[in-house]
Motif scaffolding. Structure first.
Motif, mmCIF file in Angstrom:
data_model
loop_
_atom_site.group_PDB
_atom_site.id
_atom_site.type_symbol
_atom_site.label_atom_id
_atom_site.label_comp_id
_atom_site.label_asym_id
_atom_site.label_seq_id
_atom_site.Cartn_x
_atom_site.Cartn_y
_atom_site.Cartn_z
ATOM 1 N N ASP A 264 53.687 39.089 44.834
ATOM 2 C CA ASP A 264 53.347 37.917 44.036
ATOM 3 C C ASP A 264 51.616 37.803 44.046
ATOM 4 O O ASP A 264 51.145 37.462 44.930
ATOM 5 C CB ASP A 264 54.052 36.883 44.369
ATOM 6 N N VAL A 265 50.774 37.670 42.794
ATOM 7 C CA VAL A 265 49.534 37.771 42.971
ATOM 8 C C VAL A 265 49.293 36.358 42.132
ATOM 9 O O VAL A 265 49.798 36.316 40.772
ATOM 10 C CB VAL A 265 49.051 38.786 42.403
ATOM 11 N N PRO A 266 48.592 35.319 42.470
ATOM 12 C CA PRO A 266 47.848 35.132 43.726
ATOM 13 C C PRO A 266 48.790 34.687 44.869
ATOM 14 O O PRO A 266 48.382 34.275 45.983
ATOM 15 C CB PRO A 266 46.657 34.366 43.465
ATOM 16 N N GLY A 267 49.959 34.423 44.637
ATOM 17 C CA GLY A 267 51.034 33.823 45.442
ATOM 18 C C GLY A 267 50.968 34.307 46.877
ATOM 19 O O GLY A 267 50.755 33.571 47.785
ATOM 20 N N SER A 268 51.318 35.650 47.045
ATOM 21 C CA SER A 268 51.178 36.114 48.400
ATOM 22 C C SER A 268 50.228 36.927 48.652
ATOM 23 O O SER A 268 49.710 37.135 49.673
ATOM 24 C CB SER A 268 52.620 36.981 48.391
ATOM 25 N N ILE A 269 49.468 37.229 47.741
ATOM 26 C CA ILE A 269 47.973 37.922 48.155
ATOM 27 C C ILE A 269 47.030 37.559 46.893
ATOM 28 O O ILE A 269 47.492 37.729 45.740
ATOM 29 C CB ILE A 269 48.204 39.459 48.283
ATOM 30 N N SER A 270 45.790 37.648 47.197
ATOM 31 C CA SER A 270 44.823 37.327 46.144
ATOM 32 C C SER A 270 43.930 38.428 46.054
ATOM 33 O O SER A 270 43.954 39.249 47.004
ATOM 34 C CB SER A 270 43.738 36.227 46.462
ATOM 35 N N VAL A 271 43.655 38.592 44.513
ATOM 36 C CA VAL A 271 42.715 39.892 44.380
ATOM 37 C C VAL A 271 41.501 39.408 43.720
ATOM 38 O O VAL A 271 41.564 38.599 42.779
ATOM 39 C CB VAL A 271 43.695 40.684 43.619
ATOM 40 N N ALA A 272 40.329 40.235 43.781
ATOM 41 C CA ALA A 272 39.242 39.759 43.108
ATOM 42 C C ALA A 272 38.454 41.011 43.026
ATOM 43 O O ALA A 272 38.259 42.049 43.797
ATOM 44 C CB ALA A 272 38.296 38.857 43.745
ATOM 45 N N GLY A 273 37.799 41.185 42.028
ATOM 46 C CA GLY A 273 36.851 42.255 41.280
ATOM 47 C C GLY A 273 35.259 42.217 41.478
ATOM 48 O O GLY A 273 34.876 41.283 42.064
ATOM 49 N N TYR A 274 34.685 43.059 40.782
ATOM 50 C CA TYR A 274 33.238 42.684 40.710
ATOM 51 C C TYR A 274 32.791 43.530 39.229
ATOM 52 O O TYR A 274 33.257 44.730 39.033
ATOM 53 C CB TYR A 274 32.678 43.350 41.693
ATOM 54 N N ASP A 275 32.034 42.706 38.356
ATOM 55 C CA ASP A 275 31.519 43.499 36.996
ATOM 56 C C ASP A 275 32.038 42.303 36.050
ATOM 57 O O ASP A 275 30.981 42.207 35.074
ATOM 58 C CB ASP A 275 32.241 44.636 36.690
ATOM 59 N N ASP A 276 33.359 41.899 35.884
ATOM 60 C CA ASP A 276 33.609 41.098 34.704
ATOM 61 C C ASP A 276 33.580 42.111 33.400
ATOM 62 O O ASP A 276 32.897 41.953 32.347
ATOM 63 C CB ASP A 276 32.889 40.230 34.325
ATOM 64 N N LEU A 277 34.757 43.003 33.404
ATOM 65 C CA LEU A 277 34.939 43.686 32.229
ATOM 66 C C LEU A 277 35.510 42.768 30.979
ATOM 67 O O LEU A 277 35.932 41.942 31.400
ATOM 68 C CB LEU A 277 36.155 44.834 32.587
ATOM 69 N N LEU A 278 35.284 43.250 29.935
ATOM 70 C CA LEU A 278 35.454 42.573 28.662
ATOM 71 C C LEU A 278 37.170 42.364 28.604
ATOM 72 O O LEU A 278 37.595 41.071 28.049
ATOM 73 C CB LEU A 278 35.242 43.436 27.482
ATOM 74 N N TYR A 279 37.809 43.092 28.810
ATOM 75 C CA TYR A 279 39.491 42.967 28.663
ATOM 76 C C TYR A 279 40.039 42.465 29.695
ATOM 77 O O TYR A 279 41.448 42.250 29.774
ATOM 78 C CB TYR A 279 39.776 44.384 28.323
ATOM 79 N N THR A 280 39.436 42.163 30.609
ATOM 80 C CA THR A 280 40.063 41.891 32.066
ATOM 81 C C THR A 280 40.646 40.224 31.993
ATOM 82 O O THR A 280 41.197 39.897 32.957
ATOM 83 C CB THR A 280 38.711 42.043 33.124
#
Lengths: 332, 332
Positions: A264-280
């Motif tokens: 479960d995202v973000p319920g049980s775990i958080s995720v983050a990226g870097y860049d900020d892609l268009l389709y994201t």
DNA sequence: CTGTTAGCGCATTCAG
DNA sequence: CTGAATGCGCTAACAG
């Protein structure tokens, strides 16, 4: 083969020199003669041989760009933007793809040298412990180059990137504030400034809060989708609160693994990226990330390079572009 | 500037001719002399001036590729693959981006001509009613070229693409079988084979089932994310059962609009794309689509082109690559 | 204003 | 096996 300037000179009944001057609309040629030349040129579908032109003029009007990975939309955007800027300055762009390998990077650069590119923009590859001979050689040959997006440490050259430490810091701080404690960072080779600075920002956020972080929470891997996917299961065994990555496609890989295994995202775990892609942003849970303004980077890279090509001297500069925190739905 | 062959000849104490033969490892030069030459070449970081080389050898070792839109990951992949194949054949790739505009496409091609590319791969742009003079000129100049992914109608040239009619037919038939009746098709300019064939396949599926379809269910637009988004609201007023598109990013745009406006996909409306982008399968509802095998297309395009460059003659051929239906979650 | 000449860096004859 | 001469297509300097 197309017509040469001699053909058009002959047909127009003028000398080659006159034809040349007419075509490059230099002063000193009769208006009628010029029209005549231009007309026959058009008629013959004449287009000047750039190779001959480069030879004699000692400039090719060409700029080389090496990117690591066209599979990553971030770099596609970068190529796209740089191409636009380069064209707008009357230059042509040459593209090389390194696939994150020094050998390829080196090959691309050598090709550019052979093609007499007037300058080169390099997105350094993420390979570890690599021989930077080809980069040093650029300096020796006085061939202007700038690094974009990240940099090799110890290389005296211009560079444009987001303030990576800051971006990382902002994100990590945000996560800490929201109660995350065990934040992992999936990174590229640490021999890159890319990773180095990010780790610095990451640690600084922890430090400020007086919270300890584990050295083994930082994972090195090739920063693409597949590796993001592969690296995740190992990492999960250590039960992280959040996984952050040095680029979005890596985060997408992580997300894919989590989705496949019904986390479960973000319920049980958080995720983050870097860049900020268009389709994201159209993901079911739009990705929290740090935006890298591609257009600004492209603009700055080309400007810096053209400045050097134009003879600009002075010490190597690193130009920082502001990263922007984009809190979306993959973090709680 | 780098060293020239004269420099290395002088330093090695041999003639320019000998140096040249040694460097291009031709027969007829003493082994020791060759080593000596190669050594000094390395020492001076010599790399042959390709411009001079192209001039004298009357071949540039270079292939041009014009792509419509690097913002679309499908084309990034295509560029990536074509680059790989081209390199593996000892050629270098030149890249041009048309942004779906004939003017730009024309400019790219002219640049390639000036750079003496030995052949050109073109992904035709989706603009309507455009002047194809630049394409015809290629034929006149005997410059080999092949079209990839789609084709301009009426142009006698090699072409590689998926069997678009079939792909479209398969998808439409599937949707009809699942009970959809009012299936819209968001397409590019109809002046492209891309759209033409797709429409043919689409209609054929309807015909086979003996179900009528509306002519106004086919929408023409620039095939990118933004236009997919913009075009959707109008289209929804006609209460379609499904929306299909000629590429995935267009479908992504549609999906984004539907999501923003809380439509239930596929509950109340189905959506399908075309291409099968890498990251499209990790959407909350993975996109139903028709896969275009990029690698095969790249391979075939380069092979066909090299064949023509090598003097291969015969009538223009169109090579079809099998499309693969990928039923995922955006269709019910 | 126009034509003649030279040479950019290289590969390829053709003599030695 | 090596060296001197020629020319690819083009521009720049210099004469006319």
């Amino acid at each position: 083969m197309g017509a040469t300037i001699r053909d058009i000179a002959r047909l127009a009944g003028v000398s080659v020199a006159t034809a040349s001057m007419a075509i490059n609309n230099k002063a000193g040629v009769n208006a009628q003669t010029r029209e005549l030349v231009l007309d026959t040129a058009r008629k013959l579908n004449y287009s000047p041989n750039q190779n001959a032109r480069s030879l004699i003029m000692r400039k090719s009007g060409t700029i080389g760009l090496v990117v690591t990975d066209l599979t990553n939309p971030f770099f596609s955007m970068l190529v796209n933007e740089i191409n636009t800027v380069v064209l707008s300055h009357g230059y042509n762009m040459l593209l090389g793809i390194s696939n994150d390998t020094v050998e390829n990077e080196c090959r691309c650069i050598n090709t550019f040298i052979g093609q007499k590119a007037e300058g080169i923009i390099i997105v350094p590859c993420a390979q570890k412990d690599c021989d930077l001979g080809h980069i040093h050689r650029l300096g020796e040959q006085n061939l202007p180059f700038v690094m974009a997006t990240t940099a090799y440490p110890g290389i005296q050259a211009d560079c444009v990137m987001t303030d990576l430490a800051k971006g990382s810091y902002l994100l990590t701080r945000h996560l800490l504030e929201r109660g995350h404690r065990k934040i992992f960072l999936i990174s590229g080779s640490r021999s890159l400034v890319l990773s180095d600075l990010r780790i610095k920002g990451y640690k600084q956020a922890y430090l400020e809060r007086g919270i300890p972080c584990g050295e083994d929470w930082i994972i090195e891997t090739t920063p693409n989708f597949e590796h993001g996917y592969e690296v995740t299961p190992n990492l999960l065994r250590q039960r992280p609160d959040a996984i952050t990555t040095i680029n979005d496609v890596l985060a997408l890989g992580v997300l894919k693994y989590l989705k496949d295994n019904r986390y479960d995202v973000p319920g049980s775990i958080s995720v983050a990226g870097y860049d900020d892609l268009l389709y994201t942003s159209i993901l079911e849970t739009p990705l929290t990330t740090v935006r890298q303004p591609v257009q600004e980077i492209a603009l700055a890279a080309v400007e810096m390079l053209l400045n050097r090509i134009g003879g600009g001297s002075g010490p190597a500069q690193t130009q920082y572009v502001e990263p922007v925190l984009k809190i979306r739905a993959t973090t709680r």
